[in-house]
Design a protein around this motif. Sequence first.
Motif, PDB file in Angstrom:
ATOM      1  N   SER A  60       5.566  -0.602  10.929  1.00 29.43           N
ATOM      2  CA  SER A  60       4.383   0.298  10.983  1.00 29.43           C
ATOM      3  C   SER A  60       3.072  -0.118  10.143  1.00 29.43           C
ATOM      4  O   SER A  60       3.429  -1.203   9.237  1.00 29.43           O
ATOM      5  CB  SER A  60       4.791   1.588  10.636  1.00 29.43           C
ATOM      6  OG  SER A  60       5.349   1.774   9.412  1.00 29.43           O
ATOM      7  N   PHE A  61       2.100   0.591  10.075  1.00 27.94           N
ATOM      8  CA  PHE A  61       0.900   0.203   9.086  1.00 27.94           C
ATOM      9  C   PHE A  61       1.411   1.100   7.922  1.00 27.94           C
ATOM     10  O   PHE A  61       1.184   2.341   7.917  1.00 27.94           O
ATOM     11  CB  PHE A  61      -0.439   0.578   9.577  1.00 27.94           C
ATOM     12  CG  PHE A  61      -1.528   0.408   8.769  1.00 27.94           C
ATOM     13  CD1 PHE A  61      -1.990  -1.003   8.627  1.00 27.94           C
ATOM     14  CD2 PHE A  61      -2.167   1.458   8.056  1.00 27.94           C
ATOM     15  CE1 PHE A  61      -2.853  -1.070   7.624  1.00 27.94           C
ATOM     16  CE2 PHE A  61      -3.257   1.345   7.436  1.00 27.94           C
ATOM     17  CZ  PHE A  61      -3.861  -0.127   6.951  1.00 27.94           C
ATOM     18  N   THR A  62       1.693   0.447   6.885  1.00 27.45           N
ATOM     19  CA  THR A  62       2.294   1.092   5.588  1.00 27.45           C
ATOM     20  C   THR A  62       1.263   0.574   4.605  1.00 27.45           C
ATOM     21  O   THR A  62       1.188  -0.408   4.169  1.00 27.45           O
ATOM     22  CB  THR A  62       3.835   0.624   5.319  1.00 27.45           C
ATOM     23  OG1 THR A  62       4.529   1.038   6.668  1.00 27.45           O
ATOM     24  CG2 THR A  62       4.303   1.426   4.041  1.00 27.45           C
ATOM     25  N   LEU A  63       0.809   1.791   3.927  1.00 30.50           N
ATOM     26  CA  LEU A  63       0.118   1.671   2.542  1.00 30.50           C
ATOM     27  C   LEU A  63       1.098   1.972   1.190  1.00 30.50           C
ATOM     28  O   LEU A  63       1.619   3.163   1.444  1.00 30.50           O
ATOM     29  CB  LEU A  63      -1.129   2.303   2.628  1.00 30.50           C
ATOM     30  CG  LEU A  63      -2.157   1.922   3.669  1.00 30.50           C
ATOM     31  CD1 LEU A  63      -3.451   2.637   3.679  1.00 30.50           C
ATOM     32  CD2 LEU A  63      -2.500   0.272   3.343  1.00 30.50           C
ATOM     33  N   LEU A  64       0.731   1.316   0.009  1.00 27.89           N
ATOM     34  CA  LEU A  64       1.329   1.468  -1.020  1.00 27.89           C
ATOM     35  C   LEU A  64       0.154   2.117  -2.016  1.00 27.89           C
ATOM     36  O   LEU A  64      -0.817   1.216  -2.165  1.00 27.89           O
ATOM     37  CB  LEU A  64       2.029   0.302  -1.701  1.00 27.89           C
ATOM     38  CG  LEU A  64       3.170  -0.205  -0.744  1.00 27.89           C
ATOM     39  CD1 LEU A  64       3.927  -0.882  -1.502  1.00 27.89           C
ATOM     40  CD2 LEU A  64       4.256   0.936  -0.317  1.00 27.89           C
ATOM     41  N   ALA A  65       0.220   2.974  -2.853  1.00 30.76           N
ATOM     42  CA  ALA A  65      -0.591   3.379  -3.792  1.00 30.76           C
ATOM     43  C   ALA A  65       0.040   3.023  -5.010  1.00 30.76           C
ATOM     44  O   ALA A  65       1.118   3.349  -5.623  1.00 30.76           O
ATOM     45  CB  ALA A  65      -1.129   4.990  -4.096  1.00 30.76           C
ATOM     46  N   ILE A  66      -0.656   1.912  -5.876  1.00 30.77           N
ATOM     47  CA  ILE A  66      -0.097   1.448  -7.112  1.00 30.77           C
ATOM     48  C   ILE A  66      -1.023   1.789  -8.173  1.00 30.77           C
ATOM     49  O   ILE A  66      -2.201   1.534  -8.013  1.00 30.77           O
ATOM     50  CB  ILE A  66       0.157  -0.074  -6.760  1.00 30.77           C
ATOM     51  CG1 ILE A  66       1.165  -0.288  -5.694  1.00 30.77           C
ATOM     52  CG2 ILE A  66       0.585  -0.911  -8.108  1.00 30.77           C
ATOM     53  CD1 ILE A  66       1.541  -1.652  -5.127  1.00 30.77           C
ATOM     54  N   LYS A  67      -0.294   2.135  -9.135  1.00 27.38           N
ATOM     55  CA  LYS A  67      -1.163   2.067 -10.515  1.00 27.38           C
ATOM     56  C   LYS A  67      -0.388   1.771 -11.604  1.00 27.38           C
ATOM     57  O   LYS A  67       0.653   1.703 -11.741  1.00 27.38           O
ATOM     58  CB  LYS A  67      -1.467   3.624 -10.812  1.00 27.38           C
ATOM     59  CG  LYS A  67      -2.165   3.945 -12.278  1.00 27.38           C
ATOM     60  CD  LYS A  67      -2.432   5.542 -12.409  1.00 27.38           C
ATOM     61  CE  LYS A  67      -3.180   5.893 -13.393  1.00 27.38           C
ATOM     62  NZ  LYS A  67      -3.086   4.955 -14.727  1.00 27.38           N
ATOM     63  N   ASP A  68      -0.926   0.934 -12.585  1.00 24.57           N
ATOM     64  CA  ASP A  68      -0.383   0.163 -13.437  1.00 24.57           C
ATOM     65  C   ASP A  68       0.938  -0.582 -13.033  1.00 24.57           C
ATOM     66  O   ASP A  68       2.005  -0.521 -13.584  1.00 24.57           O
ATOM     67  CB  ASP A  68       0.012   0.984 -14.640  1.00 24.57           C
ATOM     68  CG  ASP A  68      -1.239   1.688 -15.191  1.00 24.57           C
ATOM     69  OD1 ASP A  68      -2.300   0.977 -15.393  1.00 24.57           O
ATOM     70  OD2 ASP A  68      -1.113   2.738 -15.749  1.00 24.57           O
ATOM     71  N   LEU A  69       0.813  -1.373 -11.994  1.00 27.54           N
ATOM     72  CA  LEU A  69       2.075  -2.173 -11.362  1.00 27.54           C
ATOM     73  C   LEU A  69       3.185  -1.226 -11.021  1.00 27.54           C
ATOM     74  O   LEU A  69       4.207  -1.810 -10.575  1.00 27.54           O
ATOM     75  CB  LEU A  69       2.512  -3.286 -12.333  1.00 27.54           C
ATOM     76  CG  LEU A  69       1.470  -4.267 -12.797  1.00 27.54           C
ATOM     77  CD1 LEU A  69       1.886  -4.998 -13.908  1.00 27.54           C
ATOM     78  CD2 LEU A  69       0.729  -4.826 -11.673  1.00 27.54           C
ATOM     79  N   LYS A  70       2.936   0.045 -10.652  1.00 23.91           N
ATOM     80  CA  LYS A  70       4.065   1.032 -10.275  1.00 23.91           C
ATOM     81  C   LYS A  70       3.646   1.577  -8.869  1.00 23.91           C
ATOM     82  O   LYS A  70       2.403   2.160  -8.906  1.00 23.91           O
ATOM     83  CB  LYS A  70       4.180   2.011 -11.327  1.00 23.91           C
ATOM     84  CG  LYS A  70       5.533   2.747 -11.106  1.00 23.91           C
ATOM     85  CD  LYS A  70       5.648   3.907 -12.306  1.00 23.91           C
ATOM     86  CE  LYS A  70       6.726   4.918 -11.743  1.00 23.91           C
ATOM     87  NZ  LYS A  70       6.716   6.024 -12.522  1.00 23.91           N
ATOM     88  N   VAL A  71       4.399   1.567  -8.061  1.00 17.69           N
ATOM     89  CA  VAL A  71       4.212   2.564  -6.913  1.00 17.69           C
ATOM     90  C   VAL A  71       4.288   3.986  -7.117  1.00 17.69           C
ATOM     91  O   VAL A  71       5.340   4.514  -7.618  1.00 17.69           O
ATOM     92  CB  VAL A  71       5.348   2.123  -5.809  1.00 17.69           C
ATOM     93  CG1 VAL A  71       5.112   2.839  -4.400  1.00 17.69           C
ATOM     94  CG2 VAL A  71       5.151   0.837  -5.223  1.00 17.69           C
TER      95      VAL A  71
END
Length: 159
Positions: A60-71
């Motif tokens: 599927s089209f999957t997006l990850l939100a990452i901040k400071d190298l963390k999901v």
Amino acid sequence: MTQSSIQLYRYDRKYLSEITTLFNQTIQEINQQDYSQLEINEWVQNNPNLNTWHRRLSESFTLLAIKDLKVIGFGNLEVTGHIDMLFVESSMIRQHIGALILTELTNYQRNELQINVQTVEASITAVSFFEHCGFKIIKRQDNYRHQQNLVNYQMVREI
């Protein structure tokens, strides 16, 4: 926190363990307001099948939100325009991360899939978020797992 400090990336298997941990922790910490502990125990995956998860997210089209190298969040969209999952780390709830992910999933659906109807099966807890984003409830659904009813709502919107 500003949204500019958050980066969205396509799914990469190297984040899979973080994704399944986020999934379980969010359910345990956020959904307890709407589901009993017995229901939550049936929902969480103490030993997730990582191959099944990988297949689900990579197909599927999957997006990850990452901040400071963390999901800190993730969401995925099926080719039918169905949002399969949308989860945000419990400490990041109400900071527009879910809306950011949903906006990008919707942009992809509109531009690449060219489907103008979006659906989701929302937990009791997530209904208000999706309503705020323009979804309407179609029907309540009863999902039994080992005699525990994990109620959710089929929702739809035009994009």
